[in-house]
Design a protein around this motif. Structure first.
Motif, PDB file in Angstrom:
ATOM      1  N   PHE A  49       0.829  -1.200   0.000  1.00  0.00           N
ATOM      2  CA  PHE A  49       0.000   0.000   0.000  1.00  0.00           C
ATOM      3  C   PHE A  49       0.868   1.257   0.000  1.00  0.00           C
ATOM      4  N   ALA A  50       1.945   1.215   0.783  1.00  0.00           N
ATOM      5  CA  ALA A  50       2.956   2.282   0.822  1.00  0.00           C
ATOM      6  C   ALA A  50       2.346   3.662   1.041  1.00  0.00           C
ATOM      7  N   GLY A  51       1.457   3.747   2.044  1.00  0.00           N
ATOM      8  CA  GLY A  51       0.873   5.047   2.358  1.00  0.00           C
ATOM      9  C   GLY A  51       0.165   5.667   1.180  1.00  0.00           C
ATOM     10  N   LEU A 381      -0.993  -6.141   3.009  1.00  0.00           N
ATOM     11  CA  LEU A 381      -1.823  -4.948   2.934  1.00  0.00           C
ATOM     12  C   LEU A 381      -1.986  -4.523   1.479  1.00  0.00           C
ATOM     13  N   VAL A 382      -3.206  -4.643   0.979  1.00  0.00           N
ATOM     14  CA  VAL A 382      -3.565  -4.136  -0.350  1.00  0.00           C
ATOM     15  C   VAL A 382      -4.940  -3.491  -0.238  1.00  0.00           C
ATOM     16  N   GLU A 383      -5.194  -2.517  -1.105  1.00  0.00           N
ATOM     17  CA  GLU A 383      -6.495  -1.842  -1.098  1.00  0.00           C
ATOM     18  C   GLU A 383      -7.166  -1.989  -2.450  1.00  0.00           C
ATOM     19  N   THR A 384      -8.441  -1.598  -2.502  1.00  0.00           N
ATOM     20  CA  THR A 384      -9.174  -1.607  -3.765  1.00  0.00           C
ATOM     21  C   THR A 384      -9.165  -0.215  -4.392  1.00  0.00           C
ATOM     22  N   VAL A 392      -8.124  -4.650  -7.315  1.00  0.00           N
ATOM     23  CA  VAL A 392      -7.124  -4.734  -6.259  1.00  0.00           C
ATOM     24  C   VAL A 392      -5.893  -3.976  -6.734  1.00  0.00           C
ATOM     25  N   LYS A 393      -5.482  -3.011  -5.942  1.00  0.00           N
ATOM     26  CA  LYS A 393      -4.436  -2.077  -6.350  1.00  0.00           C
ATOM     27  C   LYS A 393      -3.129  -2.420  -5.648  1.00  0.00           C
ATOM     28  N   LEU A 394      -2.054  -2.538  -6.411  1.00  0.00           N
ATOM     29  CA  LEU A 394      -0.748  -2.879  -5.862  1.00  0.00           C
ATOM     30  C   LEU A 394       0.186  -1.675  -5.959  1.00  0.00           C
ATOM     31  N   LEU A 395       0.666  -1.213  -4.791  1.00  0.00           N
ATOM     32  CA  LEU A 395       1.591  -0.075  -4.731  1.00  0.00           C
ATOM     33  C   LEU A 395       2.742  -0.405  -3.779  1.00  0.00           C
ATOM     34  N   PRO A 396       3.540  -1.409  -4.080  1.00  0.00           N
ATOM     35  CA  PRO A 396       4.674  -1.696  -3.186  1.00  0.00           C
ATOM     36  C   PRO A 396       5.719  -0.594  -3.254  1.00  0.00           C
ATOM     37  N   ALA A 397       6.539  -0.502  -2.237  1.00  0.00           N
ATOM     38  CA  ALA A 397       7.635   0.471  -2.248  1.00  0.00           C
ATOM     39  C   ALA A 397       8.567   0.193  -3.421  1.00  0.00           C
ATOM     40  N   LEU A 398       9.136   1.250  -3.994  1.00  0.00           N
ATOM     41  CA  LEU A 398      10.089   1.069  -5.086  1.00  0.00           C
ATOM     42  C   LEU A 398      11.352   0.362  -4.614  1.00  0.00           C
TER      43      LEU A 398
END
Length: 420
Positions: A49-51, A381-384, A392-398
């Motif tokens: 999620f990365a904030g 932790l993942v959000e929609t 389902v939206k994936l935003l891991p840290a770079l």
């Protein structure tokens, strides 16, 4: 992992019903490091999620933390409005040397306030001042913030309804591939602009996300963005790129529009510009647009000096060369392969994305929320996102390691299987 929801009595008793993320993730978080968060009961969660994209370099990044601690310990200025400070100078010099000059971008830098919507409001206000017109064109499924000006150019009906008053001076147009390729790009938009009977007031500007994050990870093609930039130039409209979530390297390059080769008139930046998750935003614009009178747009918290410190350290550490961009694109290929495997196994699923922002869409729309709930139970932790929370939206840290990324993708695949 078995998780017992904690007693949240103080949150339930005192905090507004408006709270949202805590409902999907019923834990009390205590510590965080890198790509992991830890709750007070000792459970570990891998953070995809990365904030909401404000922690591109992970939680408590040690390089950035050291810079911040050193600054605080020497009694560096914390609050300075828009006064000149050594921290601001260091950031501006680093931003110029690492970001603007290598890309031959001429932008002036404005600090409009602490949040992304502050940057959008400033961009809209500036565009209207420069052009002397009120109308702003946005796109279907756009999200630009929660203040009234930003909501007027946001597509989500639920969020717009919260305004409580009419949202005016914004006109939506179809985003790339809105009609599944059956209608030529900008046919409707250009016809309205040229027809004196269309009822469309001549717009001051167009605002666009190159990848719509909250809208469902809708990726604009480079050729579509180029055609939009050409249309804006022909029709005397400014082009605003909202890079609040997709900038700072999320799609690979520092700015998400770089791949298309365009140079927007105005760019809004926030979320990960501080590098450390601290409030900070920028409005960037071409020098000839800098028509502000001193103090015409201001705010008490537009000069967050600790954020300047971590932002400068971020740019000097991660953006002095092309390594971060190459790493992000490599990690993106890793995600793409995993999502393709999930979609091959599970009918009714689709994926799309760029760099390290990806979406897994479900034709059975409620299933996306079920996947996120199961992923949380499994420690991910993942959000929609999307207009009906169907993605389902994936935003891991770079900065996530290949092993952690692989672990999270395996957990996601398990959550998908177990909610089938």
């Amino acid at each position: 992992m078995t998780i017992t929801p904690p007693a949240l009595s103080v949150f339930e008793a005192l905090e507004s019903e408006v709270r949202s993320y805590c409902r999907g993730w019923p834990a009390v978080f205590d510590r965080a490091q890198g790509s992991h968060m830890f709750d007070e009961d000792g459970h570990t969660y891998l953070d995809f999620f990365a904030g909401a994209g404000s922690l591109n370099y992970g939680h408590n990044n040690p390089v950035l933390k050291r810079a911040l601690i050193d600054y605080i310990e020497r009694d560096g200025v914390t609050h300075g409005l828009d006064m000149s400070t050594t921290a601001k100078r260091a950031f501006l010099e680093s931003f110029q040397n690492n970001i603007l000059r290598p890309r031959d971008l001429p932008y002036k830098v404005m600090f409009p306030g602490p949040t992304g919507t502050n940057a959008v409001e400033a961009a809209l206000k500036l565009a209207r001042k420069v052009k002397g017109r009120e109308s702003i064109v946005s796109f279907t499924n756009a999200f630009h913030g929660m203040s009234l000006g930003s909501l007027a150019v946001t597509g989500n009906a639920f969020k717009r309804a919260g305004a409580g008053i009419p949202l005016v001076h914004g006109t939506p147009m179809p985003f790339d591939n809105y009609f599944d390729g059956t209608i030529p790009d900008f046919l409707w938009f250009e016809r309205l602009l040229e027809d004196q009977g269309s009822g469309l007031n001549q717009p001051a500007a167009v605002i666009v996300e190159t990848v719509q994050g909250e809208g469902g990870i809708n990726v604009a093609r480079p050729e579509w963005l180029r055609a939009l930039a050409e249309l804006c130039e022909r029709q005397d409209m400014l082009l605003i790129v909202d890079d609040i979530q997709m900038g700072c390297g999320r799609t690979g390059a520092f700015f998400s529009f770089e791949e298309s080769g365009i140079t927007p008139d105005i760019v809004t930046v926030s979320k990960s510009i501080s590098g450390y998750g601290m409030p900070m935003s920028l409005a960037l614009f071409k020098p000839e647009l800098d028509v502000w009178e001193p103090g015409e747009h201001n705010g008490t918290f537009r000069g967050n000096n600790p954020a300047f410190v971590t932002a400068a350290a971020t740019l000097d550490t991660y953006w002095a060369d092309s390594q971060m961009e190459k790493q992000t694109l490599a990690r993106g290929e890793q995600v793409e392969q995993a999502l393709r495997a999930i979609c091959e196994e599970q009918s009714g699923t689709h994926f799309r994305g760029r760099g390290l922002v990806w979406g897994l869409e479900f034709e059975d729309k409620p299933r996306a929320s079920a996947v996120c709930r199961r992923a949380f139970e499994l420690g991910l932790l993942v959000e929609t996102s999307g207009p009906e929370s169907e993605v389902v939206k994936l935003l891991p840290a770079l900065t996530i390691s290949p092993d952690d990324l692989d672990e999270g993708l395996r957990t996601l695949a398990r959550a998908v299987r177990e909610t089938a």
